[in-house]
Design an enzyme around this catalytic site. Structure first.
Site, PDB file in Angstrom:
ATOM      1  CD1 TRP A  23      -2.652  -1.717   0.884  1.00 34.26           C
ATOM      2  CD2 TRP A  23      -3.586   0.273   0.804  1.00 34.26           C
ATOM      3  NE1 TRP A  23      -4.076  -1.911   0.663  1.00 34.26           N
ATOM      4  CE2 TRP A  23      -4.273  -0.468   0.523  1.00 34.26           C
ATOM      5  CE3 TRP A  23      -3.662   1.637   0.819  1.00 34.26           C
ATOM      6  CZ2 TRP A  23      -5.804  -0.417   0.563  1.00 34.26           C
ATOM      7  CZ3 TRP A  23      -5.111   2.136   0.658  1.00 34.26           C
ATOM      8  CH2 TRP A  23      -6.020   1.166   0.558  1.00 34.26           C
ATOM      9  CB  SER A  57       0.588  -0.999   7.356  1.00 36.26           C
ATOM     10  OG  SER A  57       1.122  -0.244   6.528  1.00 36.26           O
ATOM     11  CE1 TYR A  58      -5.428  -5.376  11.482  1.00 34.75           C
ATOM     12  CE2 TYR A  58      -5.422  -7.435   9.928  1.00 34.75           C
ATOM     13  CZ  TYR A  58      -5.778  -6.672  11.267  1.00 34.75           C
ATOM     14  OH  TYR A  58      -6.817  -7.225  12.162  1.00 34.75           O
ATOM     15  CD  GLU A  59      -2.603  -7.530   5.356  1.00 37.09           C
ATOM     16  OE1 GLU A  59      -2.093  -6.528   4.900  1.00 37.09           O
ATOM     17  OE2 GLU A  59      -3.857  -7.520   5.561  1.00 37.09           O
ATOM     18  CB  ILE A  83      -1.993   8.442   3.825  1.00 35.69           C
ATOM     19  CG1 ILE A  83      -0.624   8.251   3.342  1.00 35.69           C
ATOM     20  CG2 ILE A  83      -2.509   9.558   3.421  1.00 35.69           C
ATOM     21  CD1 ILE A  83      -0.039   8.550   1.977  1.00 35.69           C
ATOM     22  CB  THR A  87     -13.473   5.307   6.531  1.00 34.78           C
ATOM     23  OG1 THR A  87     -12.256   4.866   6.163  1.00 34.78           O
ATOM     24  CG2 THR A  87     -14.232   5.738   5.130  1.00 34.78           C
ATOM     25  CG  HIS A  89     -10.155   0.867   6.657  1.00 29.08           C
ATOM     26  ND1 HIS A  89     -11.386   0.943   6.758  1.00 29.08           N
ATOM     27  CD2 HIS A  89      -9.530  -0.024   6.573  1.00 29.08           C
ATOM     28  CE1 HIS A  89     -11.811  -0.250   6.133  1.00 29.08           C
ATOM     29  NE2 HIS A  89     -10.879  -1.040   6.185  1.00 29.08           N
ATOM     30  CG  PHE A 114       6.482   1.438  14.811  1.00 23.81           C
ATOM     31  CD1 PHE A 114       5.255   0.768  14.471  1.00 23.81           C
ATOM     32  CD2 PHE A 114       6.292   3.117  14.415  1.00 23.81           C
ATOM     33  CE1 PHE A 114       3.939   1.305  14.240  1.00 23.81           C
ATOM     34  CE2 PHE A 114       4.989   3.457  14.306  1.00 23.81           C
ATOM     35  CZ  PHE A 114       3.845   2.555  14.200  1.00 23.81           C
ATOM     36  NE  ARG A 128       6.813  13.541   8.979  1.00 24.17           N
ATOM     37  CZ  ARG A 128       6.481  14.797   8.418  1.00 24.17           C
ATOM     38  NH1 ARG A 128       6.067  14.840   7.214  1.00 24.17           N
ATOM     39  NH2 ARG A 128       6.444  15.949   9.421  1.00 24.17           N
TER      40      ARG A 128
HETATM   41  N1  RBF Z   1      -2.631  -0.038   4.139  1.00 25.48           N
HETATM   42  C1  RBF Z   1      -1.628   0.373   4.346  1.00 25.48           C
HETATM   43  O1  RBF Z   1      -0.391   0.137   4.607  1.00 25.48           O
HETATM   44  N2  RBF Z   1      -1.787   1.910   4.372  1.00 25.48           N
HETATM   45  C2  RBF Z   1      -2.845   2.463   4.169  1.00 25.48           C
HETATM   46  O2  RBF Z   1      -3.123   3.681   4.339  1.00 25.48           O
HETATM   47  C3  RBF Z   1      -4.197   1.813   3.800  1.00 25.48           C
HETATM   48  N3  RBF Z   1      -5.311   2.297   3.823  1.00 25.48           N
HETATM   49  C4  RBF Z   1      -6.200   1.374   3.823  1.00 25.48           C
HETATM   50  C5  RBF Z   1      -7.450   1.736   3.651  1.00 25.48           C
HETATM   51  C6  RBF Z   1      -8.526   1.327   3.328  1.00 25.48           C
HETATM   52  C7  RBF Z   1      -9.893   1.620   3.158  1.00 25.48           C
HETATM   53  C8  RBF Z   1      -8.679  -0.246   3.422  1.00 25.48           C
HETATM   54  C9  RBF Z   1      -9.743  -1.209   3.119  1.00 25.48           C
HETATM   55  C10 RBF Z   1      -7.217  -0.906   3.548  1.00 25.48           C
HETATM   56  C11 RBF Z   1      -5.988  -0.015   3.643  1.00 25.48           C
HETATM   57  N4  RBF Z   1      -4.738  -0.572   4.038  1.00 25.48           N
HETATM   58  C12 RBF Z   1      -3.829   0.260   3.885  1.00 25.48           C
HETATM   59  C13 RBF Z   1      -4.649  -2.066   3.598  1.00 25.48           C
HETATM   60  C14 RBF Z   1      -4.476  -3.076   5.082  1.00 25.48           C
HETATM   61  O3  RBF Z   1      -3.344  -2.439   5.659  1.00 25.48           O
HETATM   62  C15 RBF Z   1      -4.598  -4.333   4.710  1.00 25.48           C
HETATM   63  O4  RBF Z   1      -3.774  -4.611   3.925  1.00 25.48           O
HETATM   64  C16 RBF Z   1      -6.077  -4.948   4.432  1.00 25.48           C
HETATM   65  O5  RBF Z   1      -7.197  -4.190   5.278  1.00 25.48           O
HETATM   66  C17 RBF Z   1      -6.337  -6.337   4.250  1.00 25.48           C
HETATM   67  O6  RBF Z   1      -6.025  -6.836   5.603  1.00 25.48           O
END
Ligand code: RBF
Length: 151
Positions: A23, A57-59, A83, A87, A89, A114, A128
């Site tokens: 992302w 990033s979530y992963e 970013i 919403t 998220h 981190f 950055r």
């Molecule tokens: N992942 C990022 O690394 N940076 C982001 O800004 C980001 N924004 C997201 C916004 C939305 C609405 C969604 C659905 C996901 C976003 N994700 C972002 C992805 C997230 O980290 C992850 O990969 C997914 O939610 C699948 O688990």
């Protein structure tokens, strides 16, 4: 890098993992470049830098855990760029990944850095991730410093 100094670091005996999110890839790529540049400067051997991509990033915490458990790295740098959108998220992912990385730090015998930008705008993130202010430099050095503590 602004705001931090590092001692001279010799990473020649270390294996370092980098987990990088796709992302905002145009930004995370620059963080990755900065991080790898500094690891090589600290004498980490190219073959001892193990890269893994994640969708977002979530992963990253899971990827860090796997790098430690399956690839035997001495430290992991998690690189991502969050970013803020319209919403909630941003808030949920930021909270989860921050806690997730700290949990891996404390559960496993390897530090996890981190390396995640949490910005309000893309411009803030780009500032950055480029030039002398590329935060990848400091995060790479932090990984070497912390890995040496655990050696
Ligand atoms: N992942 C990022 O690394 N940076 C982001 O800004 C980001 N924004 C997201 C916004 C939305 C609405 C969604 C659905 C996901 C976003 N994700 C972002 C992805 C997230 O980290 C992850 O990969 C997914 O939610 C699948 O688990």
């Amino acid at each position: 890098m602004k705001g931090i100094t590092f001692p001279k670091l010799d990473g020649s005996s270390l294996k370092i993992g980098i987990a990088v999110a796709r992302w905002n890839e145009h930004i995370t790529k620059k963080l990755l470049e900065g991080c790898k540049e500094v690891l090589l400067e600290c004498n980490v051997l190219p073959e001892n830098i193990i890269e893994l991509e994640t969708p977002g990033s979530y992963e990253l915490p899971y990827a860090a855990q796997q790098l430690i458990k399956k690839r035997g790295v001495n430290a992991v740098v998690c690189l991502g760029t969050l970013i803020k959108g319209e919403t909630m998220h941003f808030e949920y992912i930021s909270q989860a990944v921050t806690q997730g990385i700290m949990d891996i730090n404390l559960e496993h015998d390897a530090p996890v850095i981190f390396g995640i930008l949490t910005c309000l705008t893309e411009e803030q993130a780009m500032a950055r991730a480029t030039g002398d202010n590329n935060h990848g430099f400091g995060w790479g050095k932090s990984a070497v410093e912390m890995a040496l503590i655990g050696k």
